[in-house]
Motif scaffolding. Structure first.
Motif, PDB file in Angstrom:
ATOM      1  N   PRO A   1      -0.468  -2.000 -12.383  1.00 54.73           N
ATOM      2  CA  PRO A   1       0.941  -1.730 -12.066  1.00 54.73           C
ATOM      3  C   PRO A   1       1.419  -0.492 -12.803  1.00 54.73           C
ATOM      4  O   PRO A   1       1.055  -0.284 -13.969  1.00 54.73           O
ATOM      5  N   GLY A   2       2.209   0.322 -12.136  1.00 51.17           N
ATOM      6  CA  GLY A   2       2.698   1.537 -12.789  1.00 51.17           C
ATOM      7  C   GLY A   2       3.087   2.584 -11.772  1.00 51.17           C
ATOM      8  O   GLY A   2       3.607   2.256 -10.698  1.00 51.17           O
ATOM      9  N   GLY A   3       2.810   3.841 -12.065  1.00 52.53           N
ATOM     10  CA  GLY A   3       3.204   4.915 -11.182  1.00 52.53           C
ATOM     11  C   GLY A   3       4.678   5.253 -11.364  1.00 52.53           C
ATOM     12  O   GLY A   3       5.384   4.615 -12.149  1.00 52.53           O
ATOM     13  N   ARG A   4       5.119   6.269 -10.617  1.00 49.33           N
ATOM     14  CA  ARG A   4       6.520   6.663 -10.721  1.00 49.33           C
ATOM     15  C   ARG A   4       7.061   7.045  -9.372  1.00 49.33           C
ATOM     16  O   ARG A   4       6.405   7.732  -8.602  1.00 49.33           O
TER      17      ARG A   4
ATOM     18  N   SER B   1       8.758   1.848  -9.952  1.00 49.13           N
ATOM     19  CA  SER B   1       7.309   1.869 -10.146  1.00 49.13           C
ATOM     20  C   SER B   1       6.697   0.859  -9.185  1.00 49.13           C
ATOM     21  O   SER B   1       7.412   0.082  -8.549  1.00 49.13           O
ATOM     22  N   ALA B   2       5.358   0.866  -9.083  1.00 49.93           N
ATOM     23  CA  ALA B   2       4.730   0.054  -8.047  1.00 49.93           C
ATOM     24  C   ALA B   2       3.682  -0.877  -8.642  1.00 49.93           C
ATOM     25  O   ALA B   2       3.347  -0.814  -9.810  1.00 49.93           O
ATOM     26  N   ASP B   3       3.196  -1.748  -7.756  1.00 47.39           N
ATOM     27  CA  ASP B   3       2.223  -2.765  -8.123  1.00 47.39           C
ATOM     28  C   ASP B   3       1.545  -3.117  -6.805  1.00 47.39           C
ATOM     29  O   ASP B   3       2.199  -3.190  -5.768  1.00 47.39           O
ATOM     30  N   ALA B   4       0.234  -3.303  -6.827  1.00 51.71           N
ATOM     31  CA  ALA B   4      -0.493  -3.503  -5.569  1.00 51.71           C
ATOM     32  C   ALA B   4      -0.009  -4.741  -4.816  1.00 51.71           C
ATOM     33  O   ALA B   4      -0.131  -4.814  -3.599  1.00 51.71           O
ATOM     34  N   ASN B   5       0.541  -5.717  -5.516  1.00 51.75           N
ATOM     35  CA  ASN B   5       0.971  -6.955  -4.851  1.00 51.75           C
ATOM     36  C   ASN B   5       2.453  -6.969  -4.523  1.00 51.75           C
ATOM     37  O   ASN B   5       2.995  -7.989  -4.130  1.00 51.75           O
TER      38      ASN B   5
ATOM     39  N   PHE C   1       0.834  -1.206   0.000  1.00 51.82           N
ATOM     40  CA  PHE C   1       0.000   0.000   0.000  1.00 51.82           C
ATOM     41  C   PHE C   1       0.867   1.255   0.000  1.00 51.82           C
ATOM     42  O   PHE C   1       0.656   2.178  -0.794  1.00 51.82           O
ATOM     43  N   VAL C   2       1.863   1.273   0.903  1.00 51.58           N
ATOM     44  CA  VAL C   2       2.769   2.424   0.972  1.00 51.58           C
ATOM     45  C   VAL C   2       3.460   2.612  -0.379  1.00 51.58           C
ATOM     46  O   VAL C   2       3.584   3.738  -0.875  1.00 51.58           O
ATOM     47  N   GLY C   3       3.865   1.486  -0.990  1.00 50.54           N
ATOM     48  CA  GLY C   3       4.509   1.565  -2.295  1.00 50.54           C
ATOM     49  C   GLY C   3       3.609   2.238  -3.322  1.00 50.54           C
ATOM     50  O   GLY C   3       4.041   3.110  -4.077  1.00 50.54           O
ATOM     51  N   CYS C   4       2.334   1.842  -3.333  1.00 49.70           N
ATOM     52  CA  CYS C   4       1.392   2.422  -4.296  1.00 49.70           C
ATOM     53  C   CYS C   4       1.201   3.916  -4.050  1.00 49.70           C
ATOM     54  O   CYS C   4       1.153   4.712  -4.990  1.00 49.70           O
ATOM     55  N   VAL C   5       1.082   4.301  -2.765  1.00 51.38           N
ATOM     56  CA  VAL C   5       0.923   5.729  -2.452  1.00 51.38           C
ATOM     57  C   VAL C   5       2.179   6.490  -2.869  1.00 51.38           C
ATOM     58  O   VAL C   5       2.108   7.591  -3.424  1.00 51.38           O
ATOM     59  N   THR C   6       3.347   5.883  -2.624  1.00 52.48           N
ATOM     60  CA  THR C   6       4.610   6.545  -2.956  1.00 52.48           C
ATOM     61  C   THR C   6       4.725   6.800  -4.459  1.00 52.48           C
ATOM     62  O   THR C   6       5.154   7.865  -4.889  1.00 52.48           O
ATOM     63  N   ALA C   7       4.315   5.809  -5.239  1.00 56.94           N
ATOM     64  CA  ALA C   7       4.480   5.929  -6.688  1.00 56.94           C
ATOM     65  C   ALA C   7       3.391   6.790  -7.327  1.00 56.94           C
ATOM     66  O   ALA C   7       3.465   7.080  -8.520  1.00 56.94           O
TER      67      ALA C   7
END
Lengths: 322, 316
Positions: free
Chosen positions: A148-151, A239-243, A85-91
């Motif tokens: 999956p994605g984000g930056r 980049s991030a991914d929910a899993n 979750f933190v990864g997704c918010v970060t990206a």
């Protein structure tokens, strides 16, 4: 360790078995490194260590988070999805709207604090509460980042890509994490109270300390290190991914135990936990790759390494107790 | 009534009923029968797996079997391979699945006993090894169950317009058997005694290690059984067929009123909790909401139930 020495003065003398046991996490890490050096000497270089240990930093941070929870006799089964979750918010938010991102991350640490309070006040089994939370974080991660994605924010990739002279960044980071947490938990008076809340809660309460506060502090620290783990992870992967963090729950528990921690009694070791996490990260990726173990059996080899190290520790402990 | 409300397991049934009514409110009362059928068909797997996990958890703090998903996956592949699509070989296939589960249970116990590894880590490490065995054993093969076996596991007898899944009836009988074992046999009482105080149990002459051995073996056996049944019900084995049962097995045990501190087990609660979780999933599916929201609601509801049930303090 100091309390045991004080209660049984005879133990204060140098005890070779005890010393071996305390050194076991380091010894297993050394053995893995020797095996890697033997299989692939080129890995023993500045670049080699940077590559091999890059993903060990988020694992080490997640292990420290788990360690704080285990120190107060609880278990966090949600740390993996929390890191995701933190990864997704970060990206996403932290990159696009930094202020909102920071607010969300602080809020999530606040939720950890609330969980600690809830678990103490209602005397709930932490396994179930964190099991429920693992669904919540996983769901929120999917909502934040459905695909999956984000930056990763620029500054974060820069930090994780630092190239200090002589010593690769992951090693510097691991030492800093281990030393800072060791001083905080093992060398300060409140650190002793925290561990005491796991070792003998009744005594801590009678001495006038609030057990509610110890739980809240331990869980907040777990949340804080979970956030740091997610940040470090995204700094590496960009980049991030929910899993992305799902495997971290079990890795973090194994790391704490591998590092000499115990599930009950407030017996944990920050330095051991970091070493345990590094051992697992190296064993799981680099060693198996260099040994040319077929992909089918890599997971099994992981399990076997865990079993061997823990069996060695158990044999030493048994001799000591007899 | 007050006595009933003090039973820890009643809350799981209350939860299941509330969610069921909530689900019916959406559909306007349509499809209640189908929903009951579907709920029982899926809940029975959680009950079988949960029964094994419950016996293990009842042994006391730290005891838990994390190898169940891998165990179920391997057993499903073993059963389907041995059955080989042939109805005649069904008993042999089930026996093979039971054997695979039993070996895993014994392996878990040996790790815990001989190497003195905490059960969480021992079963976790074992599950890594089992997963690899399963991947290399059943790789790439979509093995179908024999038609007769698939039909049996999906068999429904219409009673008053509602399809009664035969397997659910069998598993209810199994639960009654498990309750008798737990409450009325030396073995069951020994499990409870060890969970309450392992030292006192040992001093009272309970053969602690033998009971622990039997319990891990039993849990492995039940994992193997569910693997075979799941492969029949979903018409095929796969490596991750058991994945959801790691969390589900622990969740049904604890929501069902069994104490995670050990020494207090509850069989009726398993059914309540399993129905509750399954109906919740069915209801959330019928809302057509996104996977993310569904997960968040599932998590919050699990926490809500455990908070409402009051935890060990209130029950003590």
């Amino acid at each position: 360790m100091t309390s045991a020495a004080a209660s049984t003065p005879s133990r204060a003398r140098f005890n070779p078995r005890r010393a071996i046991r305390a050194a076991l996490p380091a010894v297993s890490l050394a053995l893995i490194l020797i095996a890697i050096a033997y299989l692939n000497p080129r890995a023993m270089s500045y670049l080699g260590f940077s590559l091999m240990l890059n993903l060990a930093i988020p694992i080490a941070l997640a292990t420290i988070a788990q360690m704080f929870v285990i120190a107060v006799n609880d278990l966090d089964l949600s740390i993996g999805t929390f890191v995701g979750f933190v990864g997704c918010v970060t990206a996403t938010y932290l990159n696009d709207e930094p202020a909102l991102g920071v607010l969300i991350l602080l809020g999530s640490i606040g939720i950890y604090a609330l969980l600690g309070a809830l678990i103490y006040v209602r005397d709930l089994p932490s396994i179930v509460v964190t099991l429920g939370m693992s669904f919540v974080w996983a769901g929120l991660a999917i909502l934040v980042l459905p695909r999956p994605g984000g930056r990763a924010p620029e500054w974060l990739s820069t930090i994780m890509g630092l190239k200090p002279p002589f010593v690769p960044f992951p090693i510097v980071a691991a030492v800093v994490i281990a030393v800072v947490v060791h001083i905080g938990l093992m060398r300060t008076s409140y650190g002793a109270i925290l561990r005491g809340a796991g070792g003998n809660p009744v005594a801590i309460r009678r001495a006038g300390w609030s057990l509610l506060k110890t739980k809240v502090v331990a869980f907040s620290l777990a949340g804080l290190f979970g956030v740091l783990s997610g940040l470090a992870l995204i700094g590496n992967t960009t980049s991030a991914d929910a899993n992305i963090g799902n495997g971290y729950t079990l890795l973090s528990i194994a790391g704490v135990i591998l590092g000499g921690g115990e599930f009950v009694g407030g017996r944990v070791s920050p330095i051991g936990a970091v070493i345990g996490a590094l051992t697992l990260a190296l064993a799981a990726n680099s060693l198996l790759q260099f040994m040319h173990i077929p992909p089918d059996w890599q997971v099994a080899a992981n399990g076997a390494i865990l079993i061997i190290v823990l069996a060695a520790r158990a044999l030493l402990t048994r001799r000591e107790s007899l | 009534m007050v006595a009933l409300l003090n039973r820890p397991w009643i809350w799981s049934f209350v939860g299941a009923a509330v969610v069921f009514i909530g689900a019916l409110a959406i559909t306007g009362g349509q499809g209640a029968g189908g929903m009951v059928t579907a709920a029982f068909s899926l809940a029975l797997f959680m009950v079988v797996v949960g029964t094994g996990q419950m016996f293990v958890i009842t042994l006391g703090p730290g005891n838990v079997d994390l190898s169940l998903p891998a165990n179920i996956g391997l057993a499903s592949a073993v059963a389907m391979k041995v059955m080989d699509g042939n109805d005649v070989l069904v008993p042999l296939g089930i026996a093979a699945a039971l054997g695979s589960g039993l070996v895993i249970g014994i392996f878990n116990y040996l790790l815990i006993w001989a190497l003195r590894i905490p059960p969480i880590i021992a079963t976790l490490s074992a599950s890594f090894i089992i997963q690899s065995v399963d991947i290399s054993y059943g790789r790439g093969l979509q093995i179908k169950p024999p038609p007769g076996f698939a039909d049996f596991t999906n068999w429904q007898v219409p009673v008053g317009g509602v399809g009664v899944p035969v397997m659910a009836v069998v598993v209810i009988l199994f639960s009654i058997g498990a309750a008798i074992v737990l409450q009325r046999t030396v073995y069951g009482r020994s499990v409870l005694a060890i969970g309450q105080n392992i030292r006192a149990a040992w001093l009272a002459g309970v053969r602690v290690e033998r009971v622990r051995f039997l319990t891990y073996a039993l849990c492995g056996l039940l994992g193997g059984l569910s693997g075979a049944l799941l492969a029949g019900y979903f018409r095929g084995a796969s490596v991750d067929i058991g994945n959801e049962y790691l969390l589900a097995s622990i969740a049904v045990v604890v929501i069902g009123g069994t104490s995670v501190a050990g020494g207090k087990a509850n069989i009726p609660g398993l059914w309540g909790a399993a129905l509750f979780l399954v109906v919740l999933q069915i209801m959330l599916n019928s809302y057509h909401i996104s996977a993310g929201v569904r997960l968040v609601i599932t998590g919050l509801v699990i926490i809500g139930v455990i908070v409402a049930a009051g935890g060990p303090k209130a029950a003590r």
